[in-house]
Design an enzyme around this catalytic site. Sequence first.
Site, PDB file in Angstrom:
ATOM      1  N   LYS A 174       2.237   2.089   5.741  1.00 47.43           N
ATOM      2  CA  LYS A 174       1.061   2.382   4.908  1.00 47.43           C
ATOM      3  C   LYS A 174       0.340   1.044   4.741  1.00 47.43           C
ATOM      4  O   LYS A 174       0.731   0.217   3.920  1.00 47.43           O
ATOM      5  CB  LYS A 174       1.523   2.930   3.566  1.00 47.43           C
ATOM      6  CG  LYS A 174       0.523   3.748   2.779  1.00 47.43           C
ATOM      7  CD  LYS A 174      -0.866   3.205   2.666  1.00 47.43           C
ATOM      8  CE  LYS A 174      -1.100   2.514   1.347  1.00 47.43           C
ATOM      9  NZ  LYS A 174      -2.370   1.735   1.341  1.00 47.43           N
ATOM     10  N   GLY A 227       3.359  -7.170  -1.561  1.00 49.89           N
ATOM     11  CA  GLY A 227       2.185  -6.972  -2.412  1.00 49.89           C
ATOM     12  C   GLY A 227       2.426  -7.596  -3.771  1.00 49.89           C
ATOM     13  O   GLY A 227       3.210  -8.542  -3.908  1.00 49.89           O
ATOM     14  N   SER A 228       1.762  -7.040  -4.764  1.00 55.48           N
ATOM     15  CA  SER A 228       1.798  -7.655  -6.099  1.00 55.48           C
ATOM     16  C   SER A 228       3.082  -7.294  -6.855  1.00 55.48           C
ATOM     17  O   SER A 228       3.756  -6.313  -6.528  1.00 55.48           O
ATOM     18  CB  SER A 228       0.593  -7.169  -6.898  1.00 55.48           C
ATOM     19  OG  SER A 228       0.666  -5.767  -7.020  1.00 55.48           O
ATOM     20  N   GLY A 232       5.119  -3.827  -6.865  1.00 53.59           N
ATOM     21  CA  GLY A 232       6.525  -3.956  -6.460  1.00 53.59           C
ATOM     22  C   GLY A 232       7.451  -3.271  -7.451  1.00 53.59           C
ATOM     23  O   GLY A 232       8.398  -2.565  -7.081  1.00 53.59           O
ATOM     24  N   GLU A 249       8.613  -8.480  -1.057  1.00 55.18           N
ATOM     25  CA  GLU A 249       7.954  -9.776  -0.858  1.00 55.18           C
ATOM     26  C   GLU A 249       6.732  -9.771  -1.767  1.00 55.18           C
ATOM     27  O   GLU A 249       5.743  -9.105  -1.479  1.00 55.18           O
ATOM     28  CB  GLU A 249       7.512  -9.936   0.607  1.00 55.18           C
ATOM     29  CG  GLU A 249       8.628  -9.860   1.612  1.00 55.18           C
ATOM     30  CD  GLU A 249       9.455 -11.136   1.687  1.00 55.18           C
ATOM     31  OE1 GLU A 249       9.214 -12.054   0.883  1.00 55.18           O
ATOM     32  OE2 GLU A 249      10.341 -11.199   2.546  1.00 55.18           O
ATOM     33  N   CYS A 283       0.124 -15.495  -0.389  1.00 62.49           N
ATOM     34  CA  CYS A 283       1.225 -15.523  -1.357  1.00 62.49           C
ATOM     35  C   CYS A 283       1.912 -16.878  -1.384  1.00 62.49           C
ATOM     36  O   CYS A 283       2.363 -17.332  -2.422  1.00 62.49           O
ATOM     37  CB  CYS A 283       2.230 -14.436  -1.026  1.00 62.49           C
ATOM     38  SG  CYS A 283       2.816 -14.545   0.663  1.00 62.49           S
ATOM     39  N   GLU A 383      -0.834 -15.932 -10.798  1.00 55.69           N
ATOM     40  CA  GLU A 383      -1.343 -16.027  -9.434  1.00 55.69           C
ATOM     41  C   GLU A 383      -2.833 -15.690  -9.441  1.00 55.69           C
ATOM     42  O   GLU A 383      -3.218 -14.578  -9.804  1.00 55.69           O
ATOM     43  CB  GLU A 383      -0.571 -15.029  -8.562  1.00 55.69           C
ATOM     44  CG  GLU A 383      -0.844 -15.172  -7.101  1.00 55.69           C
ATOM     45  CD  GLU A 383      -0.064 -14.149  -6.273  1.00 55.69           C
ATOM     46  OE1 GLU A 383      -0.001 -12.975  -6.682  1.00 55.69           O
ATOM     47  OE2 GLU A 383       0.466 -14.538  -5.223  1.00 55.69           O
TER      48      GLU A 383
HETATM   49  P1  NAD Z   1      -1.023  -4.524  -4.052  1.00 52.10           P
HETATM   50  O1  NAD Z   1       0.312  -4.509  -4.680  1.00 52.10           O
HETATM   51  O2  NAD Z   1      -2.180  -4.079  -4.824  1.00 52.10           O
HETATM   52  O3  NAD Z   1      -1.046  -3.653  -2.728  1.00 52.10           O
HETATM   53  C1  NAD Z   1      -0.124  -3.844  -1.675  1.00 52.10           C
HETATM   54  C2  NAD Z   1       0.031  -2.546  -0.943  1.00 52.10           C
HETATM   55  O4  NAD Z   1       0.593  -1.598  -1.839  1.00 52.10           O
HETATM   56  C3  NAD Z   1      -1.264  -1.923  -0.427  1.00 52.10           C
HETATM   57  O5  NAD Z   1      -1.017  -1.301   0.814  1.00 52.10           O
HETATM   58  C4  NAD Z   1      -1.576  -0.868  -1.473  1.00 52.10           C
HETATM   59  O6  NAD Z   1      -2.335   0.203  -0.964  1.00 52.10           O
HETATM   60  C5  NAD Z   1      -0.188  -0.418  -1.846  1.00 52.10           C
HETATM   61  N1  NAD Z   1      -0.087   0.184  -3.175  1.00 52.10           N
HETATM   62  C6  NAD Z   1      -0.896   0.002  -4.260  1.00 52.10           C
HETATM   63  N2  NAD Z   1      -0.478   0.758  -5.286  1.00 52.10           N
HETATM   64  C7  NAD Z   1       0.617   1.425  -4.862  1.00 52.10           C
HETATM   65  C8  NAD Z   1       1.513   2.338  -5.486  1.00 52.10           C
HETATM   66  N3  NAD Z   1       1.373   2.742  -6.746  1.00 52.10           N
HETATM   67  N4  NAD Z   1       2.560   2.793  -4.757  1.00 52.10           N
HETATM   68  C9  NAD Z   1       2.749   2.383  -3.488  1.00 52.10           C
HETATM   69  N5  NAD Z   1       1.918   1.546  -2.843  1.00 52.10           N
HETATM   70  C10 NAD Z   1       0.870   1.056  -3.526  1.00 52.10           C
HETATM   71  O7  NAD Z   1      -1.176  -6.010  -3.529  1.00 52.10           O
HETATM   72  P2  NAD Z   1      -2.414  -6.620  -2.793  1.00 52.10           P
HETATM   73  O8  NAD Z   1      -3.439  -6.865  -3.831  1.00 52.10           O
HETATM   74  O9  NAD Z   1      -2.757  -5.797  -1.605  1.00 52.10           O
HETATM   75  O10 NAD Z   1      -1.798  -7.984  -2.237  1.00 52.10           O
HETATM   76  C11 NAD Z   1      -1.818  -9.135  -2.964  1.00 52.10           C
HETATM   77  C12 NAD Z   1      -0.438  -9.437  -3.485  1.00 52.10           C
HETATM   78  O11 NAD Z   1       0.511  -9.422  -2.419  1.00 52.10           O
HETATM   79  C13 NAD Z   1      -0.361 -10.819  -4.060  1.00 52.10           C
HETATM   80  O12 NAD Z   1       0.380 -10.801  -5.252  1.00 52.10           O
HETATM   81  C14 NAD Z   1       0.382 -11.605  -2.988  1.00 52.10           C
HETATM   82  O13 NAD Z   1       1.026 -12.745  -3.443  1.00 52.10           O
HETATM   83  C15 NAD Z   1       1.300 -10.592  -2.442  1.00 52.10           C
HETATM   84  N6  NAD Z   1       1.725 -10.956  -1.081  1.00 52.10           N
HETATM   85  C16 NAD Z   1       3.013 -11.348  -0.874  1.00 52.10           C
HETATM   86  C17 NAD Z   1       3.427 -11.746   0.394  1.00 52.10           C
HETATM   87  C18 NAD Z   1       4.838 -12.186   0.642  1.00 52.10           C
HETATM   88  O14 NAD Z   1       5.281 -12.160   1.784  1.00 52.10           O
HETATM   89  N7  NAD Z   1       5.582 -12.576  -0.374  1.00 52.10           N
HETATM   90  C19 NAD Z   1       2.535 -11.716   1.447  1.00 52.10           C
HETATM   91  C20 NAD Z   1       1.228 -11.299   1.197  1.00 52.10           C
HETATM   92  C21 NAD Z   1       0.846 -10.903  -0.086  1.00 52.10           C
END
Ligand code: NAD
Length: 482
Positions: A174, A227-228, A232, A249, A283, A383
Amino acid sequence: MQLTQYGCFIDGVWAPASSGGYVEVLDPATGSLIAEIARGREADVDAAVASARQALPAWADSLPAQRARLLAAIARRILNEQEELARLESLDTGKPLQQAQADAVAAARFFEYYAGIADKVQGASIPIGTEFFDFTVREPMGVTAQIVPWNYPLQIACRGIAPALATGNTVVVKPAELACLSVLALTRICHEEGLPAGVLNVVTGLGHEAGAALAAHSDINLLVFTGSVQTGRNVMRAAAENIVPVLLELGGKSPNIVLPDADVDAIAPLLLKAAFPHAGQTCSAGTRVLVHRSQHKKLVERLSALLKTLKVGPGLQKPDIGALVSRAQQQKVEGYIDLARQEGATVIQGGVWQGDTDMAAGSFVMPTILDDVGAGMRVHQEEIFGPVLSIVAFDDEDEAVRIANATEYGLVAGVWGKDVGATHRIARRVQAGQVFINCYGAGGGVELPFGGYRKSGFGREKGLDALLSYTQVKNICIRIES
Ligand code: NAD
């Protein structure tokens, strides 16, 4: 110009979402519409997981050498198409083209690296006496669900897909609604290179619809989420209902620690580079500089001078800093710069777009330094995910470590100085999954294990450690008749 509409990819076929809906994809540098992606929902996720489940036995039992050959072919295709993949990634995410080009090469490296490992995933024999023969095998987890963010869609998709496929898992991805065109191009490449139907499925759509349905699905065997922290937490809770293991992650607020004997002239450009990859939407970006008080003034002068030379503009024009991914992200970052002023930090250059008015439709933020930041300020703790670097002065090694560890995160850290003992002592005491000494790799190459301490997540991606994440150990014990 005809607008491209992308479907979901399920069971080897591209098709609109079952609801028929689409999500608009905007160019963050201009605000204009560039594509539409299918708005997948629960029914599409169900179909994708069912397809991955059906494809699993044959793929898991396929000859490892055959999987290796296929992954190597995909790597070659990515390299052949790297220019187009990079152009798409730059357009979609806003990142500078040269950074997207590096992403495309890294994407190919993931497939090359895990192609080389597919036929070397070995077990062990365990001596428990002559009456038994005991050994372990590493088996795939099964159907892996992989939720990918918008900042590095191509790299992060490959980071999860390549080791999963190499070890015999099937995949449902996804990708993020804000940027995922490169993931769809990668999917096409995998299909054209002969990956069997059902082994890789992609459901595009919104996080709270397709993403939530995938995380909560009862027939997945591993959930890989990048993601965030807040999302997470949500996906971990959903997976807990089904006792599905998760690999998280999450975010970061990584420190670069500058010791009294560091060569400030030489490292200032490297510190800016560490802080601002993809306009700081990374990140593992080194967004906090902790500098010994004796070097503070000089470093701020050097960084401020360099800051003025950075070119901001549309990603395809190869600037130093591209657009942020969306208007909402731009406003969030501008809000943090206002907050920094309220908290008493000194703002150097500062946020709101100061260039041509014809670029006002894009979500640009001027690269910014926050000086005189205190460890307790929110801008030091949270962040920001934009081109904002904060600077904190410290007086001794203990204080440097204390400030470095004074956030909830623990992804990456850098230490700069000539005293090997001091750099190494700090590397050991800093809470982070990766520490760089006199260099900074923001996540490092595909060979280096990567993952977080504390709220940066858990589990490891990349390198050989990823094999532990994507396989499970089975112990088999045979009694030998005497
Ligand atoms: P996000 O958590 O908003 O979204 C990440 C993914 O999750 C997207 O595909 C989104 O559609 C999906 N998502 C959103 N809500 C969801 C839910 N309720 N259930 C399941 N999936 C859902 O994060 P973002 O804004 O896309 O990314 C930025 C964040 O990701 C930052 O905090 C960044 O540090 C982190 N990040 C971490 C790494 C790593 O490897 N540690 C790498 C890149 C980004």
